[in-house]
Write an enzyme that holds these catalytic residues in place. Structure first.
Site, mmCIF file in Angstrom:
data_model
loop_
_atom_site.group_PDB
_atom_site.id
_atom_site.type_symbol
_atom_site.label_atom_id
_atom_site.label_comp_id
_atom_site.label_asym_id
_atom_site.label_seq_id
_atom_site.Cartn_x
_atom_site.Cartn_y
_atom_site.Cartn_z
ATOM 1 N N ARG A 9 43.179 -12.363 75.123
ATOM 2 C CA ARG A 9 44.208 -12.581 76.144
ATOM 3 C C ARG A 9 45.587 -12.035 75.765
ATOM 4 O O ARG A 9 46.503 -12.027 76.583
ATOM 5 C CB ARG A 9 44.301 -14.081 76.471
ATOM 6 C CG ARG A 9 43.158 -14.559 77.346
ATOM 7 C CD ARG A 9 43.089 -16.070 77.417
ATOM 8 N NE ARG A 9 42.565 -16.655 76.185
ATOM 9 C CZ ARG A 9 42.566 -17.958 75.916
ATOM 10 N NH1 ARG A 9 43.088 -18.814 76.772
ATOM 11 N NH2 ARG A 9 42.057 -18.404 74.788
ATOM 12 N N LEU A 63 42.069 -19.745 59.325
ATOM 13 C CA LEU A 63 41.156 -18.986 60.189
ATOM 14 C C LEU A 63 41.937 -17.955 60.993
ATOM 15 O O LEU A 63 42.885 -18.295 61.706
ATOM 16 C CB LEU A 63 40.421 -19.932 61.151
ATOM 17 C CG LEU A 63 39.619 -21.065 60.503
ATOM 18 C CD1 LEU A 63 38.779 -21.774 61.556
ATOM 19 C CD2 LEU A 63 38.754 -20.565 59.368
ATOM 20 N N LYS A 101 78.532 3.886 54.900
ATOM 21 C CA LYS A 101 77.251 3.788 54.210
ATOM 22 C C LYS A 101 77.457 3.904 52.715
ATOM 23 O O LYS A 101 78.212 4.760 52.258
ATOM 24 C CB LYS A 101 76.328 4.921 54.670
ATOM 25 C CG LYS A 101 74.958 4.871 54.065
ATOM 26 C CD LYS A 101 74.358 6.245 53.834
ATOM 27 C CE LYS A 101 74.919 6.917 52.603
ATOM 28 N NZ LYS A 101 74.232 8.149 52.223
ATOM 29 N N TYR A 152 76.940 15.378 52.204
ATOM 30 C CA TYR A 152 75.606 15.982 52.115
ATOM 31 C C TYR A 152 75.736 17.493 52.164
ATOM 32 O O TYR A 152 76.336 18.045 53.094
ATOM 33 C CB TYR A 152 74.777 15.459 53.298
ATOM 34 C CG TYR A 152 73.337 15.854 53.304
ATOM 35 C CD1 TYR A 152 72.540 15.673 52.181
ATOM 36 C CD2 TYR A 152 72.746 16.383 54.447
ATOM 37 C CE1 TYR A 152 71.198 16.018 52.195
ATOM 38 C CE2 TYR A 152 71.407 16.722 54.480
ATOM 39 C CZ TYR A 152 70.636 16.541 53.341
ATOM 40 O OH TYR A 152 69.303 16.882 53.371
ATOM 41 N N GLY A 190 45.398 -19.362 62.014
ATOM 42 C CA GLY A 190 46.390 -18.286 61.941
ATOM 43 C C GLY A 190 47.197 -18.104 63.211
ATOM 44 O O GLY A 190 48.246 -17.462 63.199
ATOM 45 N N ASP A 191 46.726 -18.686 64.310
ATOM 46 C CA ASP A 191 47.459 -18.528 65.575
ATOM 47 C C ASP A 191 48.153 -19.821 65.993
ATOM 48 O O ASP A 191 48.533 -19.980 67.147
ATOM 49 C CB ASP A 191 46.528 -18.017 66.682
ATOM 50 C CG ASP A 191 45.345 -18.946 66.944
ATOM 51 O OD1 ASP A 191 45.200 -19.951 66.229
ATOM 52 O OD2 ASP A 191 44.560 -18.650 67.872
ATOM 53 N N ARG A 206 76.287 0.320 57.195
ATOM 54 C CA ARG A 206 74.915 0.611 56.780
ATOM 55 C C ARG A 206 74.684 0.132 55.348
ATOM 56 O O ARG A 206 75.609 -0.276 54.652
ATOM 57 C CB ARG A 206 74.647 2.107 56.942
ATOM 58 C CG ARG A 206 74.575 2.514 58.424
ATOM 59 C CD ARG A 206 74.498 4.008 58.592
ATOM 60 N NE ARG A 206 73.437 4.581 57.777
ATOM 61 C CZ ARG A 206 73.398 5.853 57.380
ATOM 62 N NH1 ARG A 206 74.385 6.687 57.704
ATOM 63 N NH2 ARG A 206 72.406 6.305 56.649
ATOM 64 N N ASN A 246 47.739 -17.934 72.642
ATOM 65 C CA ASN A 246 46.600 -17.206 73.200
ATOM 66 C C ASN A 246 47.033 -15.999 74.016
ATOM 67 O O ASN A 246 46.287 -15.060 74.182
ATOM 68 C CB ASN A 246 45.753 -18.124 74.075
ATOM 69 C CG ASN A 246 45.060 -19.187 73.245
ATOM 70 O OD1 ASN A 246 44.418 -18.882 72.244
ATOM 71 N ND2 ASN A 246 45.222 -20.437 73.625
ATOM 72 N N GLU A 248 33.847 -30.603 72.754
ATOM 73 C CA GLU A 248 34.570 -29.448 73.308
ATOM 74 C C GLU A 248 34.677 -29.570 74.826
ATOM 75 O O GLU A 248 33.769 -30.099 75.481
ATOM 76 C CB GLU A 248 33.837 -28.156 72.935
ATOM 77 C CG GLU A 248 33.920 -27.813 71.463
ATOM 78 C CD GLU A 248 35.358 -27.762 70.962
ATOM 79 O OE1 GLU A 248 36.136 -26.933 71.464
ATOM 80 O OE2 GLU A 248 35.707 -28.568 70.082
HETATM 81 C C1 UD1 Z 1 39.157 -25.038 68.747
HETATM 82 C C2 UD1 Z 1 38.398 -26.346 68.536
HETATM 83 C C3 UD1 Z 1 38.898 -27.374 69.527
HETATM 84 C C4 UD1 Z 1 40.383 -27.548 69.413
HETATM 85 C C5 UD1 Z 1 41.106 -26.209 69.537
HETATM 86 C C6 UD1 Z 1 42.551 -26.357 69.180
HETATM 87 C C7 UD1 Z 1 36.203 -25.652 67.804
HETATM 88 C C8 UD1 Z 1 34.796 -25.440 68.189
HETATM 89 N N1 UD1 Z 1 36.995 -26.080 68.753
HETATM 90 O O1 UD1 Z 1 38.798 -24.564 70.037
HETATM 91 O O2 UD1 Z 1 38.244 -28.617 69.287
HETATM 92 O O3 UD1 Z 1 40.838 -28.445 70.394
HETATM 93 O O4 UD1 Z 1 40.561 -25.257 68.607
HETATM 94 O O5 UD1 Z 1 43.238 -25.167 69.429
HETATM 95 O O6 UD1 Z 1 36.555 -25.494 66.658
HETATM 96 N N2 UD1 Z 1 38.107 -18.476 64.718
HETATM 97 C C9 UD1 Z 1 37.567 -17.691 63.740
HETATM 98 N N3 UD1 Z 1 36.266 -17.355 63.788
HETATM 99 C C10 UD1 Z 1 35.448 -17.786 64.775
HETATM 100 C C11 UD1 Z 1 36.007 -18.593 65.781
HETATM 101 C C12 UD1 Z 1 37.327 -18.920 65.730
HETATM 102 O O7 UD1 Z 1 38.274 -17.277 62.803
HETATM 103 O O8 UD1 Z 1 34.258 -17.459 64.732
HETATM 104 C C13 UD1 Z 1 39.523 -18.820 64.646
HETATM 105 C C14 UD1 Z 1 40.321 -18.223 65.788
HETATM 106 O O9 UD1 Z 1 40.887 -16.991 65.394
HETATM 107 C C15 UD1 Z 1 41.401 -19.265 66.002
HETATM 108 C C16 UD1 Z 1 40.733 -20.561 65.602
HETATM 109 O O10 UD1 Z 1 39.637 -20.210 64.788
HETATM 110 O O11 UD1 Z 1 42.500 -19.062 65.148
HETATM 111 C C17 UD1 Z 1 40.281 -21.361 66.793
HETATM 112 O O12 UD1 Z 1 39.340 -20.639 67.512
HETATM 113 P P1 UD1 Z 1 39.257 -20.696 69.086
HETATM 114 O O13 UD1 Z 1 38.125 -19.870 69.526
HETATM 115 O O14 UD1 Z 1 40.576 -20.449 69.662
HETATM 116 O O15 UD1 Z 1 38.845 -22.230 69.284
HETATM 117 P P2 UD1 Z 1 39.047 -23.065 70.576
HETATM 118 O O16 UD1 Z 1 37.971 -22.754 71.521
HETATM 119 O O17 UD1 Z 1 40.438 -22.950 71.046
HETATM 120 CA CA CA Z 2 42.390 -21.483 70.727
#
Ligand code: UD1
Ligand code: CA
Length: 454
Positions: free
Chosen positions: A15, A8, A349, A385, A101-102, A331, A225, A152
């Site tokens: 932030r 994802l 170089k 050159y 992905g993060d 280089r 984040n 959540e």
């Molecule tokens: C999510 C989880 C939470 C968990 C936490 C861990 C949910 C509802 N909650 O919360 O239980 O403890 O991660 O870090 O899943 N993303 C998308 N598309 C969207 C939403 C999110 O690609 O529509 C991706 C974001 O880029 C990110 C990841 O999903 O990489 C998590 O999304 P984020 O919004 O950070 O979820 P949290 O609220 O942190």
């Molecule tokens: Ca998050």
């Protein structure tokens, strides 16, 4: 057993305060997303899909360039909605592993443990125990420790907020079941989002077994984040790499003051002073020493080579027992044979420097083939050159070039030749002879220095 991995990466990353998509910010020199992709690949999944959204114009081509599939989540309606976008890719898979992905430092070993903690008909959740679980989804269990649901933070009551076992977000889910279950998830929650963790309660209701693994290393499941968290993960990652190298026989004057951005293959008894950066693929043999403030990029340093402070070595090969620097720049395309010496303020170089040859001070040697036992005087320049094309300079063995010489390429200096200081060499300098191009010294007797007019 077929596995699809869904990463994802559609979130906004507000932030980060950045025009760049969050997953493209770099950790140890490569995008966060690339760390996750590289780890995912270690599991050899049948399919790998990245869900893109925000910053898709940058992320999609970046991912597709690696021949990895992408799907677009145009509107970010939650993690379940994000996974649903990849449905076509996983609907026929036995299992679907969801990664973020993060969350860049998740290890392949932890993911293997997760996949292995139950059979492919069970739902598997990676959890962690945190001192401060603020913001995370909480793992709710019954008295027998069976998982009941994930709540959540924003939806949790006071009692639930006391739970410190959290959802890392990483789950492994039976594919066919997931494809069906996603269509039953609603967004009746405080954020109005489709939550992937709602799968847990759904699985419980349907009698699907749930297993979990608790990740011991918090940093593996830490998300990025903001830039403070990014810096924390960077220093954790660097410290971990430094520790592994020290255990393998490398001495760091201060392991907190080096950076490794890429692969580093290192032998034993290597010593590295402070503020050294390693980028790309580097191979460093036994007994190499690297002074303070050096940058080593995609290079090979052979046994016993010494890189003195403030030098930059890029796409170069440094032979055994060579000495480079201080303040040298090698280089791309530089190849030093064993025992060569490159001193301060020397730039090289695309050149081969032979065994034991010395270029000790203030020189530029480019597009050159140099033999063995050559001595290049201070301030020698290869004029490679002509304003349009590059030309090579060929220097034989045992050549001595006097200081402040220009070698105008294409040009050859034959074996054993000596070039007088200050020469401009445009034609072949013959073997074993002295070549001079400046006029002989003369003295003007009675010459008066000019005097200042009153
Ligand atoms: C999510 C989880 C939470 C968990 C936490 C861990 C949910 C509802 N909650 O919360 O239980 O403890 O991660 O870090 O899943 N993303 C998308 N598309 C969207 C939403 C999110 O690609 O529509 C991706 C974001 O880029 C990110 C990841 O999903 O990489 C998590 O999304 P984020 O919004 O950070 O979820 P949290 O609220 O942190
Ligand atoms: Ca998050």
């Amino acid at each position: 057993m077929s596995l699809t991995i869904v990463i994802l990466a559609a979130g906004k990353g507000t932030r980060m305060k950045s025009s760049k998509p969050k997953v493209m910010h770099r950790l140890a020199g490569k995008p966060l997303l690339q760390h996750v992709i590289d780890t995912a690949k270690q599991l050899s999944p049948e399919n790998l899909v990245v869900v893109c959204g925000n910053g898709g114009n940058e992320v999609v081509p970046y991912v597709q360039h690696q021949s990895i599939e992408t799907v677009m989540q145009v509107e970010q309606k939650g993690t379940a909605h994000a996974v649903e976008q990849a449905k076509a890719s996983f609907a026929n898979s036995d299992e679907v592993l969801v990664l973020y992905g993060d969350v860049p430092l998740i290890s392949a070993e932890t993911l293997q443990d997760l996949i292995g903690c139950g059979d492919h008909n069970s739902l598997k959740v990676l959890t962690a125990i945190l001192d401060d679980p603020t913001g995370y989804g909480r793992i709710v269990r019954d008295y027998d420790d069976n998982m009941l649901s994930i709540v959540e933070h924003k939806d949790a009551d006071e009692e639930t907020l006391l739970i410190n076992e959290i959802n890392t977000g990483i789950m492994c889910i039976p594919g066919k079941w997931l494809a069906e279950a996603l269509s039953h998830i609603d967004n009746n929650n405080s954020q109005g989002e489709y939550y992937l963790p709602d799968l847990i309660a759904m699985a419980v209701a349907q009698g699907i077994s749930i297993n979990s693994v608790t990740c011991e290393d918090e940093m593996e499941v830490a998300g990025v984040n903001n830039r403070v968290q990014l810096a924390e993960l960077e220093s954790y990652y660097q410290q971990k790499r430094a520790t592994a190298l020290m255990m393998a026989g490398v001495t760091f004057c201060d392991p907190a003051r080096i950076d490794i951005r890429g692969q580093l293959e290192a032998g034993q008894d290597i010593s590295v002073d402070i503020n050294v950066i390693f980028e790309g693929d580097n191979k460093i043999a036994d007994n190499v020493s690297i002074g303070a403030n050096c940058i080593i990029i995609n290079s090979i340093l052979h046994e016993g080579a010494e890189i003195l402070p403030n030098s930059i070595v890029e796409n170069a090969e440094v032979g055994a027992h060579c000495s480079v620097g201080p303040f040298a720049r090698l280089r791309p395309g530089t190849k030093l044979a064993a025992k060569a010496k490159v001193g301060n303020f020397v730039e090289i170089k695309n050149a081969n420097i032979g065994l034991g040859s010395k270029i000790n001070h203030l020189s530029y040697i480019g597009d050159t083939d140099m033999g063995a036992d050559v001595n290049i005087g201070a301030g020698t320049i290869t004029c490679n050159y002509d304003g349009a094309n590059k030309h090579r300079t060929v220097i034989g063995d045992r050549v001595f070039v006097g200081s402040d010489t220009q070698l105008v390429a294409p040009v050859t200096v034959e074996d054993g030749a000596t070039i007088g200081a200050g020469s401009t060499i445009r034609k072949t300098a013959p073997a074993d002879a002295l070549t001079l191009t400046k006029s002989e010294q003369r003295t003007v007797k009675g010459w008066q220095r000019p005097v200042k007019k009153k």
